[in-house]
Scaffold this motif. Sequence first.
Motif, PDB file in Angstrom:
ATOM      1  N   UNK A  92       0.802  -1.209   0.000  1.00  0.00           N
ATOM      2  CA  UNK A  92       0.000   0.000   0.000  1.00  0.00           C
ATOM      3  C   UNK A  92       0.836   1.260   0.000  1.00  0.00           C
ATOM      4  N   UNK A  93       1.969   1.233   0.701  1.00  0.00           N
ATOM      5  CA  UNK A  93       2.854   2.389   0.731  1.00  0.00           C
ATOM      6  C   UNK A  93       3.390   2.691  -0.659  1.00  0.00           C
ATOM      7  N   UNK A  94       3.695   1.651  -1.397  1.00  0.00           N
ATOM      8  CA  UNK A  94       4.182   1.840  -2.776  1.00  0.00           C
ATOM      9  C   UNK A  94       3.109   2.489  -3.636  1.00  0.00           C
ATOM     10  N   UNK A  95       1.866   2.040  -3.493  1.00  0.00           N
ATOM     11  CA  UNK A  95       0.785   2.613  -4.293  1.00  0.00           C
ATOM     12  C   UNK A  95       0.512   4.068  -3.906  1.00  0.00           C
ATOM     13  N   UNK A 116       5.864   1.712   9.844  1.00  0.00           N
ATOM     14  CA  UNK A 116       4.551   1.116   9.608  1.00  0.00           C
ATOM     15  C   UNK A 116       4.549  -0.384   9.807  1.00  0.00           C
ATOM     16  N   UNK A 117       5.620  -1.047   9.374  1.00  0.00           N
ATOM     17  CA  UNK A 117       5.732  -2.495   9.589  1.00  0.00           C
ATOM     18  C   UNK A 117       5.885  -2.794  11.081  1.00  0.00           C
ATOM     19  N   UNK A 118       6.692  -1.986  11.771  1.00  0.00           N
ATOM     20  CA  UNK A 118       6.906  -2.208  13.209  1.00  0.00           C
ATOM     21  C   UNK A 118       5.630  -1.975  14.010  1.00  0.00           C
ATOM     22  N   UNK A 119       4.752  -1.112  13.514  1.00  0.00           N
ATOM     23  CA  UNK A 119       3.508  -0.816  14.236  1.00  0.00           C
ATOM     24  C   UNK A 119       2.585  -2.027  14.328  1.00  0.00           C
ATOM     25  N   UNK A 120       2.718  -2.970  13.402  1.00  0.00           N
ATOM     26  CA  UNK A 120       1.813  -4.127  13.407  1.00  0.00           C
ATOM     27  C   UNK A 120       2.092  -5.071  14.584  1.00  0.00           C
ATOM     28  N   UNK A 121       3.320  -5.562  14.764  1.00  0.00           N
ATOM     29  CA  UNK A 121       3.576  -6.376  15.976  1.00  0.00           C
ATOM     30  C   UNK A 121       3.483  -5.558  17.256  1.00  0.00           C
ATOM     31  N   UNK A 122       3.761  -4.247  17.179  1.00  0.00           N
ATOM     32  CA  UNK A 122       3.621  -3.408  18.373  1.00  0.00           C
ATOM     33  C   UNK A 122       2.181  -3.417  18.853  1.00  0.00           C
ATOM     34  N   UNK A 164      -0.449   9.336   4.897  1.00  0.00           N
ATOM     35  CA  UNK A 164      -0.087   7.951   4.614  1.00  0.00           C
ATOM     36  C   UNK A 164       0.086   7.154   5.902  1.00  0.00           C
ATOM     37  N   UNK A 165       0.744   7.754   6.889  1.00  0.00           N
ATOM     38  CA  UNK A 165       0.987   7.080   8.161  1.00  0.00           C
ATOM     39  C   UNK A 165      -0.320   6.716   8.864  1.00  0.00           C
ATOM     40  N   UNK A 166      -1.244   7.666   8.928  1.00  0.00           N
ATOM     41  CA  UNK A 166      -2.486   7.419   9.650  1.00  0.00           C
ATOM     42  C   UNK A 166      -3.450   6.555   8.845  1.00  0.00           C
ATOM     43  N   UNK A 167      -3.493   6.773   7.545  1.00  0.00           N
ATOM     44  CA  UNK A 167      -4.468   6.089   6.711  1.00  0.00           C
ATOM     45  C   UNK A 167      -4.144   4.614   6.518  1.00  0.00           C
ATOM     46  N   UNK A 168      -2.862   4.271   6.480  1.00  0.00           N
ATOM     47  CA  UNK A 168      -2.502   2.877   6.189  1.00  0.00           C
ATOM     48  C   UNK A 168      -2.014   2.115   7.418  1.00  0.00           C
ATOM     49  N   UNK A 169      -0.783   2.332   7.908  1.00  0.00           N
ATOM     50  CA  UNK A 169      -0.317   1.450   8.996  1.00  0.00           C
ATOM     51  C   UNK A 169      -1.055   1.645  10.314  1.00  0.00           C
ATOM     52  N   UNK A 170      -1.481   2.881  10.628  1.00  0.00           N
ATOM     53  CA  UNK A 170      -2.185   3.072  11.896  1.00  0.00           C
ATOM     54  C   UNK A 170      -3.548   2.381  11.885  1.00  0.00           C
ATOM     55  N   UNK A 171      -4.318   2.587  10.814  1.00  0.00           N
ATOM     56  CA  UNK A 171      -5.627   1.940  10.736  1.00  0.00           C
ATOM     57  C   UNK A 171      -5.492   0.421  10.644  1.00  0.00           C
ATOM     58  N   UNK A 172      -4.459  -0.058   9.961  1.00  0.00           N
ATOM     59  CA  UNK A 172      -4.206  -1.504   9.953  1.00  0.00           C
ATOM     60  C   UNK A 172      -3.887  -2.013  11.355  1.00  0.00           C
ATOM     61  N   UNK A 173      -3.244  -1.165  12.152  1.00  0.00           N
ATOM     62  CA  UNK A 173      -2.919  -1.558  13.520  1.00  0.00           C
ATOM     63  C   UNK A 173      -4.141  -1.862  14.361  1.00  0.00           C
ATOM     64  N   UNK A 174      -5.277  -1.218  14.045  1.00  0.00           N
ATOM     65  CA  UNK A 174      -6.502  -1.526  14.796  1.00  0.00           C
ATOM     66  C   UNK A 174      -6.986  -2.942  14.508  1.00  0.00           C
ATOM     67  N   UNK A 175      -6.638  -3.485  13.345  1.00  0.00           N
ATOM     68  CA  UNK A 175      -6.971  -4.883  13.071  1.00  0.00           C
ATOM     69  C   UNK A 175      -6.216  -5.790  14.046  1.00  0.00           C
TER      70      UNK A 175
END
Length: 316
Positions: A92-95, A116-122, A164-175
């Motif tokens: 998604x970051x690439x797009x 963004x990748x680190x936010x997922x396991x965090x 980009x930070x809030x829209x993609x990795x942060x919202x994915x983090x809620x999953x």
Amino acid sequence: MTTPSSGSGGDDHSPEHRPDDTQQVGPGDNGTDKAAGQRFVLHKPGGEPVKTGRNLPVAIASGCLLGALVFFSVFPLPALFTFITAAAVMIGMRELNRAFARKGMDVAVLPLVIGGVAMQPAAYFGGTEWLLGATALTAITALVWRLRGGADGFVADTSASMFTLLYLPFLLGTWMLLIAHPEDGQYRLVTFIVVTISSDIGGYFAGILLGRHKMAPVISPNKTWEGFGGSVLGCAIAGALCVTLMLDGPWWVGVVLGLAVVLAATVGDLIESLFKRDLGIKDMGRFMPGHGGLMDRMDSLLIAGPVVWVVLTLLL
């Protein structure tokens, strides 16, 4: 995790944008367009063929494959899902970077990808506190990263990076917050996906079969109120079933969840449509056959994720 379309009654792949994708089918063609090569055709109640704007078999197959990937990563070991969301961050970051580049905006890709990748396991292992902390550190790093570019374009570039930070990795983090629930995390995630997909499916078919009244013609001219009604019905039913059967909760919580999701999913779809219109693009990419880019298919899911987390946390 994805569907033939998203939102209420179709998206930018609809007949208005691709008028020649689907041709009429004669009585003996058995739903196949010989010239186009196995093109599935829907019909309205009066028999009029509906132009779906995409190859539905390919689109559905792509969605099923991605759904299977999610399912078989969630139930053997929930932590494996962090790899799915981490991969989604990178793709998604690439797009998003390519989309912003069309307007001359430079996204701080490297710090955003790493953070963004680190936010997922965090989020999975540390919960909301770690997710917020990782998000803040990533934001600061992205701002510092841009300092080397000087004042020219600083506001535009950093705004694109923060979006980009809030829209993609942060919202994915809620999953990840959903799946990390100690009692029924896997089923909460499945509930989120099923209910959101039900919004997409209900809105898509109600929209193309019954859609007449435009919902937001300036933002997304193919969204209809009839499609929105199909989304509401699909979400309410799916929510009630998922909450009662998988989460052992009362049916009314599922209905509330469904109504919240349909609003979030519709808003997410409109946000994505407005985003693409402003940048002058039709698709964010070509990652998924029959669907476009990954971000094209995640619009409803991204906005619905935190909504589901809030509703289930408060009511269950």
